[in-house]
Design an enzyme around this catalytic site. Sequence first.
Site, PDB file in Angstrom:
ATOM      1  N   ASP A 258       0.177   4.987   1.075  1.00 15.60           N
ATOM      2  CA  ASP A 258      -0.270   5.707   1.959  1.00 15.60           C
ATOM      3  C   ASP A 258      -0.732   5.383   3.383  1.00 15.60           C
ATOM      4  O   ASP A 258      -1.546   4.874   3.570  1.00 15.60           O
ATOM      5  CB  ASP A 258      -1.229   6.747   2.265  1.00 15.60           C
ATOM      6  CG  ASP A 258      -1.595   7.806   1.273  1.00 15.60           C
ATOM      7  OD1 ASP A 258      -0.726   8.966   0.892  1.00 15.60           O
ATOM      8  OD2 ASP A 258      -2.282   8.285   0.047  1.00 15.60           O
TER       9      ASP A 258
ATOM     10  N   ASP B 205       0.700  -1.219   0.342  1.00 11.11           N
ATOM     11  CA  ASP B 205       0.248  -0.058   0.283  1.00 11.11           C
ATOM     12  C   ASP B 205       1.052   1.744   0.025  1.00 11.11           C
ATOM     13  O   ASP B 205       1.546   1.210  -0.444  1.00 11.11           O
ATOM     14  CB  ASP B 205      -0.896  -0.483   1.081  1.00 11.11           C
ATOM     15  CG  ASP B 205      -1.280   1.228   1.677  1.00 11.11           C
ATOM     16  OD1 ASP B 205      -2.619   1.408   0.760  1.00 11.11           O
ATOM     17  OD2 ASP B 205      -1.455   2.086   2.617  1.00 11.11           O
TER      18      ASP B 205
ATOM     19  N   ASP C 157      -1.217  -0.824   5.946  1.00  9.66           N
ATOM     20  CA  ASP C 157      -1.812  -0.342   7.294  1.00  9.66           C
ATOM     21  C   ASP C 157      -3.016  -0.034   7.477  1.00  9.66           C
ATOM     22  O   ASP C 157      -3.443   0.410   8.799  1.00  9.66           O
ATOM     23  CB  ASP C 157      -0.494   1.232   7.618  1.00  9.66           C
ATOM     24  CG  ASP C 157      -1.326   2.246   6.227  1.00  9.66           C
ATOM     25  OD1 ASP C 157      -1.814   2.096   5.269  1.00  9.66           O
ATOM     26  OD2 ASP C 157      -2.280   3.024   7.080  1.00  9.66           O
TER      27      ASP C 157
END
Length: 211
Positions: free
Chosen positions: A6, A4, A160
């Site tokens: 961001d 991922d 995250d």
Amino acid sequence: LVFDWDGTLMDSTAVIVASLQEACRDLGLPVPSGERAHHIIGLGLHDAMAHVLPGVDPGIYPRVVERYGHHFRLRDPETPLFPGVREALRAFSENSYLLAIATGKSRRGLDRALDKTGLREVFHATRCGEESTSKPHPGMLNDLIDMLGTAPAKTLMIGDTTHDLQMAINAGVASVAAAYGAHPREQLAALRPLACLDQPRELWNWLNQNA
């Protein structure tokens, strides 16, 4: 290795939350709490807007997105990569790992970030929010697996958010949680990733030893 962007590679969660809140203020819409705004990080734009602005006419989404983009770009030049990201990614690439990105960002936003950070050449494939079904649907990972000619058993998702980890589960792919990003550690751990790492350096150490 599928990352991922961001909150996993770039320390941008606070910027995303503030930009979304400012966009809602600009348009006189209900301003989401920090918790609600954090939850939508990683989703495609339509799903993110539906979650953060329940009951609001979807016809206004493009205006929210435009104002969000304005505020995000104002803050973007000061948004850093997490420590060690550039060095770790280059090392993995040089050691013949296939590297990919699966992100809810727009193609335009990801391309801008890759150019800004100088990381475009280390990734072999990327998939963005408008190019596939939004996380946690497995489509983004399935697309990357097909593009790179690999298999779910040879793929690892690093993210995250619970959206990242649930996408991995839905695609039959193992995952590792970056617990320093957008979603709380306990929510990430509940989805049983192979590891739940609290600092970027712990992530790089784990990948070096286990990937």
